[in-house]
Write a protein that holds these residues in place. Structure first.
Motif, PDB file in Angstrom:
ATOM      1  N   VAL A   1      -7.432  -8.117  -3.511  1.00 16.01           N
ATOM      2  CA  VAL A   1      -7.164  -7.814  -4.921  1.00 16.01           C
ATOM      3  C   VAL A   1      -7.927  -6.548  -5.312  1.00 16.01           C
ATOM      4  CG1 VAL A   1      -7.413  -8.622  -7.300  1.00 16.01           C
ATOM      5  CG2 VAL A   1      -6.819 -10.247  -5.491  1.00 16.01           C
ATOM      6  N   GLY A   2      -7.198  -5.568  -5.856  1.00 14.78           N
ATOM      7  CA  GLY A   2      -7.845  -4.368  -6.387  1.00 14.78           C
ATOM      8  C   GLY A   2      -8.369  -3.409  -5.340  1.00 14.78           C
ATOM      9  N   VAL A   3      -8.032  -3.651  -4.053  1.00  9.82           N
ATOM     10  CA  VAL A   3      -8.546  -2.783  -2.984  1.00  9.82           C
ATOM     11  C   VAL A   3      -7.563  -1.650  -2.692  1.00  9.82           C
ATOM     12  CG1 VAL A   3      -9.081  -2.682  -0.513  1.00  9.82           C
ATOM     13  CG2 VAL A   3      -9.848  -4.640  -1.888  1.00  9.82           C
ATOM     14  N   TYR A   4      -8.047  -0.399  -2.736  1.00 10.15           N
ATOM     15  CA  TYR A   4      -7.222   0.741  -2.330  1.00 10.15           C
ATOM     16  C   TYR A   4      -7.372   0.884  -0.814  1.00 10.15           C
ATOM     17  CZ  TYR A   4      -6.465   2.167  -7.153  1.00 10.15           C
ATOM     18  OH  TYR A   4      -6.069   2.208  -8.466  1.00 10.15           O
ATOM     19  N   ALA A   5      -6.376   0.514  -0.038  1.00  9.18           N
ATOM     20  CA  ALA A   5      -6.499   0.498   1.429  1.00  9.18           C
ATOM     21  C   ALA A   5      -6.150   1.842   2.065  1.00  9.18           C
ATOM     22  CB  ALA A   5      -5.592  -0.581   2.013  1.00  9.18           C
ATOM     23  N   ASP A   6      -5.408   2.695   1.368  1.00 14.35           N
ATOM     24  CA  ASP A   6      -5.053   4.004   1.919  1.00 14.35           C
ATOM     25  C   ASP A   6      -4.404   4.835   0.811  1.00 14.35           C
ATOM     26  OD1 ASP A   6      -3.689   4.867   5.215  1.00 14.35           O
ATOM     27  OD2 ASP A   6      -4.549   6.135   3.630  1.00 14.35           O
ATOM     28  N   GLU A   7      -4.181   6.101   1.128  1.00 11.30           N
ATOM     29  CA  GLU A   7      -3.368   6.949   0.244  1.00 11.30           C
ATOM     30  C   GLU A   7      -1.915   6.771   0.641  1.00 11.30           C
ATOM     31  OE1 GLU A   7      -4.697  10.839   1.228  1.00 11.30           O
ATOM     32  OE2 GLU A   7      -6.534  10.723   0.043  1.00 11.30           O
ATOM     33  N   SER A   8      -0.993   7.023  -0.290  1.00 15.08           N
ATOM     34  CA  SER A   8       0.428   7.007   0.052  1.00 15.08           C
ATOM     35  C   SER A   8       1.189   7.902  -0.913  1.00 15.08           C
ATOM     36  CB  SER A   8       0.994   5.578  -0.031  1.00 15.08           C
ATOM     37  OG  SER A   8       2.397   5.593   0.207  1.00 15.08           O
ATOM     38  N   ALA A   9       2.221   8.559  -0.415  1.00 14.45           N
ATOM     39  CA  ALA A   9       3.020   9.474  -1.246  1.00 14.45           C
ATOM     40  C   ALA A   9       4.423   8.923  -1.490  1.00 14.45           C
ATOM     41  CB  ALA A   9       3.111  10.829  -0.548  1.00 14.45           C
ATOM     42  N   VAL A  10       4.659   7.670  -1.131  1.00 19.34           N
ATOM     43  CA  VAL A  10       6.035   7.152  -1.190  1.00 19.34           C
ATOM     44  C   VAL A  10       6.432   6.742  -2.603  1.00 19.34           C
ATOM     45  CG1 VAL A  10       7.664   5.470  -0.258  1.00 19.34           C
ATOM     46  CG2 VAL A  10       5.827   6.367   1.202  1.00 19.34           C
TER      47      VAL A  10
ATOM     48  N   LEU B   1       0.389  -2.454   8.971  1.00 15.34           N
ATOM     49  CA  LEU B   1      -0.645  -3.057   9.824  1.00 15.34           C
ATOM     50  C   LEU B   1      -0.159  -3.119  11.274  1.00 15.34           C
ATOM     51  CD1 LEU B   1      -2.759  -6.002   8.511  1.00 15.34           C
ATOM     52  CD2 LEU B   1      -2.434  -5.631  10.940  1.00 15.34           C
ATOM     53  N   VAL B   2       1.096  -3.512  11.464  1.00 14.77           N
ATOM     54  CA  VAL B   2       1.653  -3.580  12.822  1.00 14.77           C
ATOM     55  C   VAL B   2       1.749  -2.166  13.406  1.00 14.77           C
ATOM     56  CG1 VAL B   2       3.719  -4.140  14.166  1.00 14.77           C
ATOM     57  CG2 VAL B   2       2.904  -5.737  12.409  1.00 14.77           C
ATOM     58  N   THR B   3       2.193  -1.214  12.581  1.00 16.04           N
ATOM     59  CA  THR B   3       2.320   0.180  13.048  1.00 16.04           C
ATOM     60  C   THR B   3       0.961   0.759  13.425  1.00 16.04           C
ATOM     61  OG1 THR B   3       4.271   0.474  11.660  1.00 16.04           O
ATOM     62  CG2 THR B   3       3.126   2.480  12.358  1.00 16.04           C
TER      63      THR B   3
END
Ligand code: SDX
Length: 377
Positions: A12-21, A199-201
């Motif tokens: 909850v509330g965790v930024y796990a990475d950046e994303s541009a999608v 996660l799999v990737t």
């Protein structure tokens, strides 16, 4: 003992990475795909254009769209081997298990499975976009003792899906409602199934493995499976007039009401007004207002009593029911759309990869010696 670290159960509330999608904006209750508001995309473009947008970062021009459509239409056919495998599925298998297994089989027969280069992953993603609807439709017909209807390369994406399921193309209002649902379901940042595909990737596994895992995650009723659960719930309620009492009875059992609530949106799901509008159009087209009238009562009471808003699955369920789809097909239809968002994230994860591996805070027994068998209690 060591101090307890900051554990975020459910991330909850965790930024796990950046994303541009895509970007979800709870404060303004809005959602954009590569910078375009989904409501605008629903009115000004269609699902095929949105698939291109998610994968290439820009909306296609006429020539680019024509080439993308031609490529998708040329890849719809299922192999004879896969059709034989589909015939072996138990007739009562859940359609989400059917499409999960079909995608896994597609991975076994795809010549490029071992190649996780960006170009190969993109070619495989397009084959999945084209074949998943054909596999969903074929498995559905086989489960009812009907022969599959082959994909028709002369039909656009949405029309072809209806033709494979029902053997005919419905009027344009139905196609439009379906197309809008596909745009709204396409992408939603790091939701559980999308993060599963990343996660799999992240271990350098292939896109078929990632999508198979994503389907497994989406199946759950807390996530994509909710749209099917919504329709089962609505079907239990005898009439709109009976809905309030039915719901209050559930409150007594602290039961979850499917189609309501969201981890990120806290004042309503930005996609709901658009999907609700097209669900109401479907109710008009079919001449059956029971489901939307019952829905309106549930939404009012949930807001009054729990301050909880509907999510996209709530109007999507009755919309698909009114389009004539079997209820267990609702989440596989979500898969036909979300393959676009999943693949966009697979490409992004692969381009700037870091193995995803969180920590666990141990709360089990302190270290201890191994007792010989004779002394074990
Ligand atoms: C999707 O993440 C995404 O973006 C997903 C999705 C996408 O596009 O990918 O938007 C698609 O999956 C939409 C969600 C579909 N799921 C459902 O409709 C299932 C019902 N919803 C709940 O299970 C729940 O709202 C979740 C799982 C969606 C969100 O759960 P959270 O963020 O963990 O919220 P929570 O469980 O902590 O709820 C906070 C409180 C709780 O009460 P307390 O225990 O604090 O007293 O609100 C209550 C919950 O009990 N609550 C509900 C409720 N949702 C929250 N109570 C009754 N019915 C509900 N639906």
């Amino acid at each position: 003992s060591e101090a307890t670290p900051d554990i975020r159960k459910g991330l909850v509330g965790v930024y796990a990475d950046e994303s541009a999608v895509s970007k979800v904006m709870p404060e303004t209750n809005s959602l954009t795909y590569r910078g375009y508001a989904v409501q605008d995309l629903c009115e000004e473009s269609n699902f095929e254009e949105v698939a291109y947008l998610l994968w290439h970062g820009e909306l296609p021009n006429a020539a680019q769209l024509a080439a993308f459509q031609a490529e998708e239409r040329a890849n719809r056919a299922l192999s004879p081997a896969l059709l034989r495998v589909l015939r072996e599925f138990p007739a009562d298998a859940h359609p989400m298990d059917a499409i999960r297994t079909a995608v896994s089989f597609m991975g076994m027969e795809d010549a490029e499975t071992a190649d996780i280069s960006d170009a190969a992953q993109r070619r495989k993603a397009l084959r999945l976009l084209a074949k998943i609807p054909a596999a969903v439709a074929a498995a559905n017909r086989l489960s009812k003792g009907l022969e599959p209807i082959a994909p028709d390369a002369s039909l656009p994406f949405c029309e072809n899906f209806f033709h494979m399921v029902f053997g005919k193309v419905p009027q344009k209002e139905v196609i439009k409602s379906f197309d809008v649902s596909m745009i709204l379901y396409a992408e939603h940042t790091f939701n559980a199934s999308t993060y599963t595909t990343r996660l799999v990737t992240s271990s350098m596994s292939d896109i078929h493995s990632a999508i198979t895992a994503g389907i497994g995650s989406l199946k759950g009723p807390l996530h994509g499976g909710a749209n099917e659960a919504v329709m089962h719930m609505l079907s239990e309620i005898p009439s709109p007039e009976a809905a309030e009492a039915w719901l209050r009875e559930r409150f007594d059992h602290k039961a979850l009401v499917m189609g309501f609530g969201h981890r990120v949106y806290k004042s309503g799901d930005s996609r709901v007004p658009t999907m609700k509008k097209y669900a109401e159009i479907m109710a008009e087209v079919v001449g059956d207002t029971r489901w939307m009238n019952t829905s309106a009562v549930l939404a009012r009471v949930m807001l009054e009593e729990k301050k909880i808003h509907p999510n996209l699955d709530f109007p999507a369920g009755p919309a698909y029911f009114l389009m004539g789809f079997d209820i267990p097909l609702f989440t596989p239809i979500f898969v036909c759309s979300r393959i676009t968002g999943w693949a966009a994230h697979v490409f992004e994860q692969g381009a700037d990869n870091r193995l995803i591996r969180p920590l666990s805070f141990y709360v089990g027994p302190e270290q201890r010696a191994v007792p010989p068998m004779s002394t074990r209690g």
